[in-house]
Design a protein around this motif. Structure first.
Motif, PDB file in Angstrom:
ATOM      1  N   ALA A 144       0.825  -1.219   0.000  1.00 42.99           N
ATOM      2  CA  ALA A 144       0.000   0.000   0.000  1.00 42.99           C
ATOM      3  C   ALA A 144       0.858   1.267   0.000  1.00 42.99           C
ATOM      4  N   LEU A 145       2.190   1.116   0.046  1.00 45.96           N
ATOM      5  CA  LEU A 145       3.138   2.231   0.045  1.00 45.96           C
ATOM      6  C   LEU A 145       2.988   3.141   1.268  1.00 45.96           C
ATOM      7  N   ALA A 146       2.468   2.622   2.353  1.00 46.32           N
ATOM      8  CA  ALA A 146       2.238   3.435   3.549  1.00 46.32           C
ATOM      9  C   ALA A 146       3.548   3.963   4.131  1.00 46.32           C
ATOM     10  N   LEU A 147       4.512   3.096   4.368  1.00 44.28           N
ATOM     11  CA  LEU A 147       5.800   3.529   4.911  1.00 44.28           C
ATOM     12  C   LEU A 147       6.598   4.281   3.854  1.00 44.28           C
ATOM     13  N   ALA A 148       6.616   3.758   2.638  1.00 38.84           N
ATOM     14  CA  ALA A 148       7.375   4.386   1.552  1.00 38.84           C
ATOM     15  C   ALA A 148       6.956   5.834   1.349  1.00 38.84           C
ATOM     16  N   ASN A 149       5.660   6.085   1.320  1.00 38.52           N
ATOM     17  CA  ASN A 149       5.175   7.449   1.110  1.00 38.52           C
ATOM     18  C   ASN A 149       5.402   8.323   2.338  1.00 38.52           C
ATOM     19  N   ALA A 150       5.151   7.786   3.523  1.00 38.90           N
ATOM     20  CA  ALA A 150       5.304   8.573   4.754  1.00 38.90           C
ATOM     21  C   ALA A 150       6.754   9.017   4.948  1.00 38.90           C
ATOM     22  N   LEU A 151       7.706   8.154   4.613  1.00 39.82           N
ATOM     23  CA  LEU A 151       9.126   8.491   4.768  1.00 39.82           C
ATOM     24  C   LEU A 151       9.748   9.073   3.500  1.00 39.82           C
ATOM     25  N   LYS A 152       8.976   9.093   2.419  1.00 43.95           N
ATOM     26  CA  LYS A 152       9.513   9.526   1.119  1.00 43.95           C
ATOM     27  C   LYS A 152      10.761   8.714   0.771  1.00 43.95           C
ATOM     28  N   MET A 153      10.604   7.388   0.864  1.00 46.04           N
ATOM     29  CA  MET A 153      11.706   6.487   0.560  1.00 46.04           C
ATOM     30  C   MET A 153      11.991   6.492  -0.945  1.00 46.04           C
ATOM     31  N   PRO A 154      13.253   6.320  -1.325  1.00 45.13           N
ATOM     32  CA  PRO A 154      13.574   6.240  -2.752  1.00 45.13           C
ATOM     33  C   PRO A 154      12.826   5.074  -3.403  1.00 45.13           C
ATOM     34  N   ALA A 155      12.187   5.360  -4.530  1.00 47.98           N
ATOM     35  CA  ALA A 155      11.393   4.343  -5.223  1.00 47.98           C
ATOM     36  C   ALA A 155      11.584   4.495  -6.728  1.00 47.98           C
ATOM     37  N   MET A 156      11.085   3.514  -7.453  1.00 50.29           N
ATOM     38  CA  MET A 156      11.152   3.530  -8.912  1.00 50.29           C
ATOM     39  C   MET A 156       9.901   2.871  -9.478  1.00 50.29           C
ATOM     40  N   GLN A 157       9.588   3.191 -10.709  1.00 48.59           N
ATOM     41  CA  GLN A 157       8.458   2.593 -11.412  1.00 48.59           C
ATOM     42  C   GLN A 157       8.996   1.549 -12.389  1.00 48.59           C
ATOM     43  N   VAL A 158       8.479   0.323 -12.269  1.00 44.93           N
ATOM     44  CA  VAL A 158       8.867  -0.763 -13.169  1.00 44.93           C
ATOM     45  C   VAL A 158       7.596  -1.500 -13.568  1.00 44.93           C
ATOM     46  N   ASP A 159       7.344  -1.563 -14.851  1.00 41.24           N
ATOM     47  CA  ASP A 159       6.144  -2.234 -15.367  1.00 41.24           C
ATOM     48  C   ASP A 159       4.870  -1.756 -14.674  1.00 41.24           C
ATOM     49  N   GLY A 160       4.791  -0.455 -14.421  1.00 42.86           N
ATOM     50  CA  GLY A 160       3.592   0.112 -13.803  1.00 42.86           C
ATOM     51  C   GLY A 160       3.476  -0.098 -12.306  1.00 42.86           C
ATOM     52  N   LYS A 161       4.517  -0.660 -11.680  1.00 42.98           N
ATOM     53  CA  LYS A 161       4.501  -0.904 -10.235  1.00 42.98           C
ATOM     54  C   LYS A 161       5.539  -0.017  -9.559  1.00 42.98           C
ATOM     55  N   THR A 162       5.187   0.475  -8.379  1.00 45.46           N
ATOM     56  CA  THR A 162       6.147   1.226  -7.582  1.00 45.46           C
ATOM     57  C   THR A 162       6.952   0.229  -6.767  1.00 45.46           C
ATOM     58  N   MET A 163       8.269   0.317  -6.887  1.00 45.48           N
ATOM     59  CA  MET A 163       9.174  -0.566  -6.145  1.00 45.48           C
ATOM     60  C   MET A 163      10.163   0.286  -5.364  1.00 45.48           C
ATOM     61  N   LEU A 164      10.544  -0.192  -4.195  1.00 41.62           N
ATOM     62  CA  LEU A 164      11.529   0.509  -3.388  1.00 41.62           C
ATOM     63  C   LEU A 164      12.909   0.344  -3.996  1.00 41.62           C
ATOM     64  N   ARG A 165      13.695   1.384  -3.895  1.00 44.25           N
ATOM     65  CA  ARG A 165      15.102   1.256  -4.244  1.00 44.25           C
ATOM     66  C   ARG A 165      15.807   0.616  -3.053  1.00 44.25           C
ATOM     67  N   ARG A 166      16.860  -0.062  -3.339  1.00 41.47           N
ATOM     68  CA  ARG A 166      17.573  -0.809  -2.315  1.00 41.47           C
ATOM     69  C   ARG A 166      18.251   0.138  -1.320  1.00 41.47           C
ATOM     70  N   LEU A 167      17.976  -0.075  -0.040  1.00 38.86           N
ATOM     71  CA  LEU A 167      18.628   0.670   1.033  1.00 38.86           C
ATOM     72  C   LEU A 167      18.519  -0.135   2.311  1.00 38.86           C
ATOM     73  N   ALA A 168      19.246   0.289   3.329  1.00 31.63           N
ATOM     74  CA  ALA A 168      19.138  -0.337   4.653  1.00 31.63           C
ATOM     75  C   ALA A 168      19.122   0.784   5.681  1.00 31.63           C
ATOM     76  N   LEU A 169      18.270   0.615   6.678  1.00 28.40           N
ATOM     77  CA  LEU A 169      18.121   1.590   7.751  1.00 28.40           C
ATOM     78  C   LEU A 169      18.482   0.955   9.080  1.00 28.40           C
TER      79      LEU A 169
END
Length: 190
Positions: A132-157
């Motif tokens: 649902a991109l809840a954490l990704a959107n709230a933190l503005k995590m780096p992401a990318m669009q692939v085949d119409g899907k939002t995917m996180l970019r690789r990182l570690a926290l």
């Protein structure tokens, strides 16, 4: 046993991701109160966890018998999700000994896909689904669009009691990230 197609990667043939600055804002940020489905069952709120948490994000793990998206290997940093997860699996006990109270992986794949990955790779830690991109959107995590899907970019926290203390970004090659995280934990005890 993991499919050799996903675990054996020649990193010299893949494009290296560059630091685009998309994760700089994360150090010092408070993790939002977001409930994420966990492969271990139920929902998990990273913000409420005590102690030190390691959270590694990845675009998607491959599924044996299912082709990766077209052009996957040409996307800098996309390839290597299975080796990334397996490295955290292999160093899981060491990470705990170095102070990680919790280790999780996260992607925007479905909970069913995350559960299948945990079983297939014999992971000793849960994977979280941010479909649902809840954490990704709230933190503005780096992401990318692939085949119409939002995917996180690789990182570690590294998260200390709900606050992001350190960010590893970009990550390449992915199979070395767990070792880098371990070294950081050993050099930065709580």
């Amino acid at each position: 046993m993991a499919d050799q197609t996903f675990t054996t990667v020649d990193w010299t043939k893949l494009p290296v991701p560059e630091d685009d600055g998309a994760a700089r804002h994360l150090v010092g940020a408070r993790v939002p109160d977001v409930a994420l489905p966990s492969s271990a069952g139920g929902d998990l709120e990273l913000a409420k966890l005590a102690g030190r948490t390691v959270l590694f994000a990845y675009p998607m793990t491959g599924t044996p018998g299912v082709a990766l998206p077209d052009g996957w290997d040409a996307i800098p940093g996309a390839r290597g999700c299975t080796p990334h997860a397996c490295a955290f699996r292999d160093l899981h006990a060491d990470l705990g000994a170095a102070g990680a109270a919790h280790v999780f992986g996260i992607s925007t794949q479905t909970l069913a896909e995350q559960q299948a990955t945990v079983a297939r790779l014999h992971l000793p830690f849960p994977l979280l689904s941010d479909v649902a991109l809840a954490l990704a959107n709230a933190l503005k995590m780096p992401a990318m669009q692939v085949d119409g899907k939002t995917m996180l970019r690789r990182l570690a926290l590294i998260i200390d009691a709900g606050v992001i203390a350190h960010v590893f970004y970009p990550i390449f090659p992915p199979d070395r990230n767990a070792g880098d995280v371990l070294a950081w934990l050993e050099d930065n005890p709580r």
